[in-house]
Design an enzyme around this catalytic site. Structure first.
Site, PDB file in Angstrom:
ATOM      1  N   HIS A  54      11.241   3.344  10.954  1.00  0.00           N
ATOM      2  CA  HIS A  54      10.667   2.843   9.697  1.00  0.00           C
ATOM      3  C   HIS A  54      10.331   1.357   9.763  1.00  0.00           C
ATOM      4  CE1 HIS A  54      12.887   6.266   7.303  1.00  0.00           C
ATOM      5  NE2 HIS A  54      12.320   6.691   8.435  1.00  0.00           N
ATOM      6  N   GLY A 114       6.382  10.720   5.483  1.00  0.00           N
ATOM      7  CA  GLY A 114       7.399  11.221   4.569  1.00  0.00           C
ATOM      8  C   GLY A 114       8.733  11.420   5.266  1.00  0.00           C
TER       9      GLY A 114
END
Length: 699
Positions: free
Chosen positions: A482, A568
């Site tokens: 991330h 996601g």
């Protein structure tokens, strides 16, 4: 509390308090600092249990010493809960439960915030009798505004008697735990594996561990658990797994070492059912778009679909669509599709379908033209404005900038100083050229450094890349996963950057954090005064949109509107039309799933197994999205009002593997890059990925 029979009615408290907590003035963090200034302590607020929402419990008043009008007596079973609705500023808060437990058995509770795990397996030991009240405090991370804090019983004894919840916002703990160590995998089965690790340490205390595959969570366990079995794996599938630790303030550790393994086959020999209703959804002069209904399998999952043109396999995908390109105009082609289960059993073929391409070269589906070059992991591309057709390419794990000509000649210009890997998604990522490159020669780069992610710039003049870099924005939290990393200059001359939440989902809603955001920056690194939260000060001055998990590619349409892709968690990937100051909902909302009220909805979602949308480009209001996980290029057209898109079509499914970047060339074609073997820091000694050129058919 005495045991109560399960026929007793479930009681739901009706009122929910919404008391605004008043924060004292606080120092704002510096955008270029890796740490933040502690804020002043906010006032505490009490929330009575009898005013909360109650499931499998009842309000009583038969034991003295409670506050308010009563307390909640949990039923003696797993799953009963009390859920308080509170209003608070974003950030960590000390959450204190006043309770009584007149038994000798500890009664553990799991705490969640807005449906996201916050503190797992918190025990509430006996207090001696039911009239002796004690407190226990956990640290939870809250979103700005309304939060739902749920305390759920995890054993058949139920929870303790609950009197009230006291919420005290705080921001004194910014130190993350150490990384868990010595991760090992054992007892590998077709659908399960057991993981063990050594404990992380923290200045306050670890509250939970997350077992991750890539950036996705497989399982969450409490701080006392150092071994866990994940039983939701798929047979005959490769996995790379790590473990991360979290403290009560929501600070995320760096990841443990990675273990890689492949689950064995299950011995299943039964093939899936044949795909149904195989059909064509659109046709151009050089392409045919196909769709079909899902197959089923006794294993419960389908590993993928193979599309055949005659006897030749032309597409491999795990979605229910594929677009076959590089066809000839006004020509008939016959297709069929088969399904595969995880053990490799192939279904019978679907119905055969014969489709004739159109005679005119219209539409936005590109076709393969030629290979440009072989690279390691070409993460991002920026074309030089000199009409030569040459581009600068970032090599994520080699930390190098390449010059690649239109003919495919490669020159290594040099390494970017200070870049490190995260043995995952970090390294040398985005690249963008100054809007005034022909005079200022600035190249902007996004990379992982020793203590953070950062945006820097370097001079590229007379064919030479400087050996030093100038920091533009530092202090973007990093993690193995991330990290975001895309850079793009907008039509307004400002630099836009996508920044992931660094595995700390609370960052996304905290405008004082640079993570989980799309940032907008002046070329010199200062915040533009017309940014939506500029008047707030601190890091918020840089925020253009927020509520993002791991935003990726950026591109602007003919109206000047910004579009962005986003990875996601476990359900939905997103294509978003970005609004200035917009909140896109993470972590409460993933795509269209979760508590999505009040957030900006995506314009298109995909299953996370089908897309993994990374780089984005727009040509004549057609959007091109490089799919990493789905291993295909998604193509869709913006509608006539500019408010949405048509049904995406999947092109080149399975042809080059994991697709990372798609970039418009100066002459109107596309360069597309692949980044296979990239999940664990890659293999920078092996040049095994592609840059290919795609072209559009002439009208």
């Amino acid at each position: 509390m005495t045991p109560r029979s399960l026929w007793r009615a479930v009681v739901s408290g009706s009122a929910t308090l919404a008391v605004v907590l008043a924060l004292a003035p606080s120092a704002l963090p510096s955008a270029t600092a890796a740490s933040t200034t502690p804020q002043a302590q906010a006032a505490s607020t009490d929330y009575q249990a009898e005013d909360a929402t109650i499931s499998q419990g009842v309000v009583e008043s038969n034991h003295a010493g409670y506050t308010g009008s009563g307390f909640v007596n949990y039923d003696n079973l797993v799953g009963g809960y009390v859920e308080w609705t509170i209003t608070a500023p974003a950030g960590p808060a000390d959450v204190t439960l006043r309770y009584a437990n007149g038994t000798t058995a500890a009664r553990p509770l799991d705490f969640t915030v807005n449906g996201v795990a916050g503190a797992v397996g918190i025990t509430f030991p006996g207090t001696g009798d039911w009239t002796t009240w004690q407190t226990k405090t956990v640290r939870l991370t809250l979103a700005a505004g309304t939060n739902k804090i749920r305390a759920r019983a995890t054993t058949a004894d139920g929870g303790p008697n609950a009197d009230k919840l006291t919420v005290t916002p705080t921001s004194d703990d910014t130190q993350p735990p150490s990384a868990p160590g010595n991760l090992a995998v054992s007892n590998i089965k077709s659908n399960a594996a057991t993981f063990t690790w050594t404990a992380a340490t923290d200045n306050v205390g670890v509250v939970r561990y997350e077992i991750n595959r890539g950036g996705n969570v497989l399982k969450v366990v409490d701080a006392n658990t150092l071994t866990a079995t994940v039983d939701t794996l798929t047979s005959n599938t490769s996995y790379d797994v790590s473990v991360g630790a979290f403290d009560a303030a929501g600070n995320a550790s760096q990841q443990s070492n990675v273990v890689t393994f492949t689950t064995p086959t299950s011995g299943d020999t039964q093939p899936p059912t044949a795909p149904g209703s195989f059909r064509s959804t659109s046709v151009s002069s050089n392409s045919v778009s196909l769709a079909w209904n899902a197959s089923t399998d006794n294993s419960g999952s389908i590993a993928g679909y193979d599309v055949y043109q005659g006897s030749a396999k032309v597409s491999t995908t795990n979605s229910l669509t594929a677009t076959i390109t590089n066809l000839s105009p006004n020509t008939a082609y016959t297709f069929m599709v088969k399904a595969r289960d995880p053990d490799g059993n192939a279904s019978s073929p679907s119905n055969a379908l014969t489709v004739r391409t159109a005679s005119a070269g219209t539409g936005g589906i590109p076709q393969y033209e030629k290979d440009i070059a072989r690279v390691d992991l070409g993460w991002s591309i920026a074309f030089l404005p000199d009409n030569s057709g040459s581009a600068l390419v970032t090599e994520r794990d080699r930390f190098e900038v390449l010059l690649v000509t239109a003919a495919g000649q490669k020159t290594t210009l040099g390494k970017v100083p200070g870049v490190v890997t995260t043995t995952g998604e970090g390294g040398l990522l985005g690249i963008a050229l100054s809007p005034n490159f022909s005079t200022d020669h600035w190249v902007y780069l996004y990379h992982t450094a020793a203590n953070d992610n950062r945006i820097v710039r370097m001079k590229y003049e007379n064919g030479v890349l400087a050996s030093t870099s100038e920091p533009i924005l530092t202090g973007l939290a990093k993690n193995r996963y991330h990290n975001g990393g895309r850079l793009r200059f907008g039509p307004d001359g400002k630099l836009y950057a996508t920044v992931g939440d660094a595995k700390n989902s609370a960052n996304a809603q905290n405008k004082g954090s640079l993570n989980g955001k799309i940032l907008r920056i002046n070329p010199d690194g200062t915040p533009p005064s017309d940014n939506p939260f500029f008047s707030t000060g601190g890091n918020a001055r840089y925020v253009y949109s927020y509520g993002h998990r791991n935003p990726q590619g950026l591109a602007w349409d003919s109206r000047g509107q910004l579009w962005a892709a986003e990875f996601g968690e476990n359900s939905q990937d997103e294509l978003n039309l970005i609004q200035k100051g917009g909140n896109y909902g993470w972590p409460a909302c993933e795509g269209t799933i979760g508590d999505c009220g009040g957030y900006i909805a995506p314009k298109r979602t995909w299953s996370t197994s089908q897309a993994g949308p990374s780089g984005v480009e727009i040509v004549n209001d057609w959007i091109y999205i490089a799919g990493v996980t789905g291993q295909q290029l998604w193509v869709t057209q913006i509608n006539s009002t500019g408010t949405g898109v048509g049904t995406p079509q999947a092109v080149f499914s399975g042809r080059w593997g994991r697709l990372r970047s798609v970039t418009k060339t100066p002459d109107g074609a596309l360069w597309l890059t692949s980044t296979n073997n990239d999940m664990n820091g890659g293999s920078p000694g092996t040049i095994d990925n592609y840059i290919v050129r795609l072209k559009f058919p002439a009208p």
